[in-house]
Design an enzyme around this catalytic site. Structure first.
Site, mmCIF file in Angstrom:
data_model
loop_
_atom_site.group_PDB
_atom_site.id
_atom_site.type_symbol
_atom_site.label_atom_id
_atom_site.label_comp_id
_atom_site.label_asym_id
_atom_site.label_seq_id
_atom_site.Cartn_x
_atom_site.Cartn_y
_atom_site.Cartn_z
ATOM 1 N N GLY A 123 0.795 -1.212 0.000
ATOM 2 C CA GLY A 123 0.000 0.000 0.000
ATOM 3 C C GLY A 123 0.832 1.268 0.000
ATOM 4 N N SER A 124 0.457 2.198 0.863
ATOM 5 C CA SER A 124 0.907 3.580 0.765
ATOM 6 C C SER A 124 2.381 3.789 1.077
ATOM 7 C CB SER A 124 0.077 4.450 1.706
ATOM 8 O OG SER A 124 0.543 5.776 1.719
#
Length: 589
Positions: A65-66
């Protein structure tokens, strides 16, 4: 005495720690998945949901993810709520970088150990772990005591294996200023961990570290400014945590509004442009195919690599600004042609009657299947996905995958001829409608039809999305009990205003918010009494239950507008998914 087993690995950050073991077989995004102030796992789709990381040896295959995961981990280290150690199946630059920055600026650290995928499964069921440099000891129960740390661990020279230019050495010896010197030290430490032998010049940067995760994120930026930091390449800024011009009007608590705005100002003081968008590919400054860049923000990275054909890694927060301050990046991964090849072939079944909910759902599902592997996706050429479709696909893909790139046969530039991205036989996965329906159910976490908030613009809305929304809103008005809000960058906002779209959308009753994004928005933009959100973003449908504690309806843009008018989600499956539901409900013979 409890049973003991021992493993050896590669130390990414040296150190020693002993603590109860917290193990999961699924990667974890620290941004949106871990509360930066308490260490609680808030990703409600993750098997560790509700667990507290503080003071435990966290064992996960990798991050995902981020890019802001590095900032969250640095914040946890700074405030004392970090894990005691990290044990990974594969090296993770985002999490490692968070530890290195905390070590450099705050003199606080934790050991990070990579043990490989094969050994990682041996941690399952163990109660306690001890990390000491390259060694990992596992215990079936909590031991009465553990051995003292070893004092004979060799130290590594982060510079010795990397070829440096005269310019690199000038940065490193401090003749270009303290900020550039520290930035170069961090770049070289990461390059060494990543196994790079060379650095490469980059032409532009996009900074994700301007997101406010807590006091440490602001201290980092302000320290660089105090050291005289100036970017060496054109640099844009990601969404910040508030609408800098309107946060007071929107009712944002000054405890967030003041430091979040100050953080944006600090990066502009380093010479970055006032862009404040998570979709820098919508700007005129977007890179061209083959251009070597340093972008952070996971959806932007995936779009730059996959749709634009530029060259970037999924750069962690803070490494992005360090590279912008030096103009030099490790020459590894997706910067190299041979590292951009597909490692997995995914076949999508024949489909018809697609709407815009298909691409974020597909990206979400394929990201989870791909893990850290770059996929080649076939079966979409006849669907002719538009750029907004690829934006939605990429954002959801980046939410569940650690990979920085995808290829779609006949669609994305490097896979117009799919043989160009294949280097030898690939494992093949054939998707079924039933699998996609299960992912649809996962994103649709709401259990009743009520809709209180409609969330649009994650990633930031494009001009064409504004045009489509205006056509759906024309002559209609939202239900008085529903908030409909759209996030976007300032540049696109002015383009949409000039085109007449904003007047129609505001007449409908929508709120337009610039500079920030839904991953940073909470109350009071989301009313305290709101129970259910609705969105067409696969990314936000995943993160919202953990970030804002609300359940989610996920559907197409048209369904979102209908729900904004009725305060009710239809609950209808899109036509392209109804075949799977029909099969499930068919009588069994």
């Amino acid at each position: 005495m409890s049973g003991i087993s021992s493993l050896e690995g590669r130390s990414l950050v040296d150190g020693c720690a002993s603590a109860p073991l917290l193990y999961a077989e699924v990667g974890l995004s620290f941004w949106g998945g871990v509360d930066p102030f308490s260490g609680e796992v808030i990703d409600r789709h993750h098997p560790l949901s509700g667990e507290c990381l503080a003071g435990r040896v966290l064992a996960i295959p990798s991050g995902r993810g981020s890019c802001t995961g590095s900032s969250v981990l640095m914040e946890l280290i700074s405030n004392g709520h970090a894990p005691a150690a990290l044990v990974l199946a594969e090296a993770d630059e985002i999490l490692t970088l968070g530890v290195l920055v905390a070590q450099t600026l705050f003199q606080r650290s934790l050991p990070v150990l990579c043990i490989g995928k094969e050994a990682f499964g041996q941690l399952r069921g163990k109660a306690f772990a001890r990390v000491d440099g390259t060694g990992l000891s596992l215990y079936d129960s909590t031991p009465d005591d553990t051995p003292a740390p070893r004092n004979d661990r060799p130290t590594e020279d982060a510079h010795s294996s990397i070829e440096l230019t005269a310019h690199d050495r000038a940065l490193l010896d401090g003749s270009q200023g303290k900020a550039a010197q520290v930035a170069m030290q961090i770049v070289l430490r990461m390059a060494h961990i990543q196994g790079a032998k060379y650095l490469v010049d980059i032409t532009q940067a996009h900074i994700d570290g301007c997101i406010y995760t807590g006091p440490a994120s602001l201290r980092f930026a302000q320290q660089l400014v105090a050291w005289g930091a100036k970017v060496r390449v054109p640099t844009t800024l990601n969404s910040i945590s508030v609408d800098q011009r309107r946060w007071r009007e929107l009712g944002i608590d000054p405890a967030l509004g003041v430091p979040a705005s100050a953080l944006g100002d600090a990066y502009m003081a380093m010479g970055a442009q006032l862009s404040f968008t998570c979709a820098p590919y919508l700007l005129d400054s977007a890179p061209k195919a083959g251009e070597q860049i340093v972008w952070a923000e996971s959806n932007a990275v995936v779009y730059a690599n996959s749709v634009l054909g530029a060259r970037t890694l999924k750069y962690p927060d803070y490494l992005d600004i360090c590279i912008a301050l030096t103009g030099r990046a490790p020459l590894i991964g997706c910067h190299l042609e041979d590292q951009r090849k597909a490692r997995l072939h995914i076949e999508v079944p024949p489909l018809s009657n697609l709407d815009d909910s298909f691409y974020p759902l597909l990206g979400y599902h394929i990201g989870a299947l791909a893990g850290s592997r770059i996929p080649l996706i076939s079966g979409l050429q006849q669907q002719h996905p538009i750029l907004d479709d690829l934006k939605a696909f990429g954002a959801a893909f980046a939410t569940t995958s650690a990979a920085a790139l995808f290829h779609i046969a006949g669609v994305t530039p490097e896979a117009l001829d799919p043989t160009r991205v294949i280097d030898g036989p690939l494992p093949v996965l054939k998707l079924s409608l039933e699998e996609l329906r299960l992912s649809w159910q996962e994103l649709n976490s709401a259990r009743d039809a009520r809709v209180d908030v409609v969330s649009l613009g994650n990633p930031h809305f494009s001009l064409s999305e504004f045009a489509r929304l205006a056509s759906l809103c024309q002559g209609r008005h939202r239900h008085p009990d529903v908030v409909l809000a759209i996030t976007c960058g300032r540049t696109v906002l002015e383009q949409a205003r000039a085109a007449g779209h904003i007047a129609v959308i505001e007449a409908f009753g929508a709120v337009i918010i610039s500079d920030t994004c839904w991953c940073m928005l909470g109350e009071p933009v989301i009313p305290p009494a709101a129970r259910n959100l609705m969105t067409n973003s696969g990314k936000y449908a995943h993160y919202a239950p953990g970030l804002v504690g609300r359940k989610v309806h996920f559907a197409s843009l048209a369904e979102c507008v209908d729900a904004a008018c009725s305060a009710t989600a239809s609950g209808r499956l899109p036509q392209w998914l109804q075949a799977a539901a029909s099969l499930e409900n068919a009588p069994h013979v």
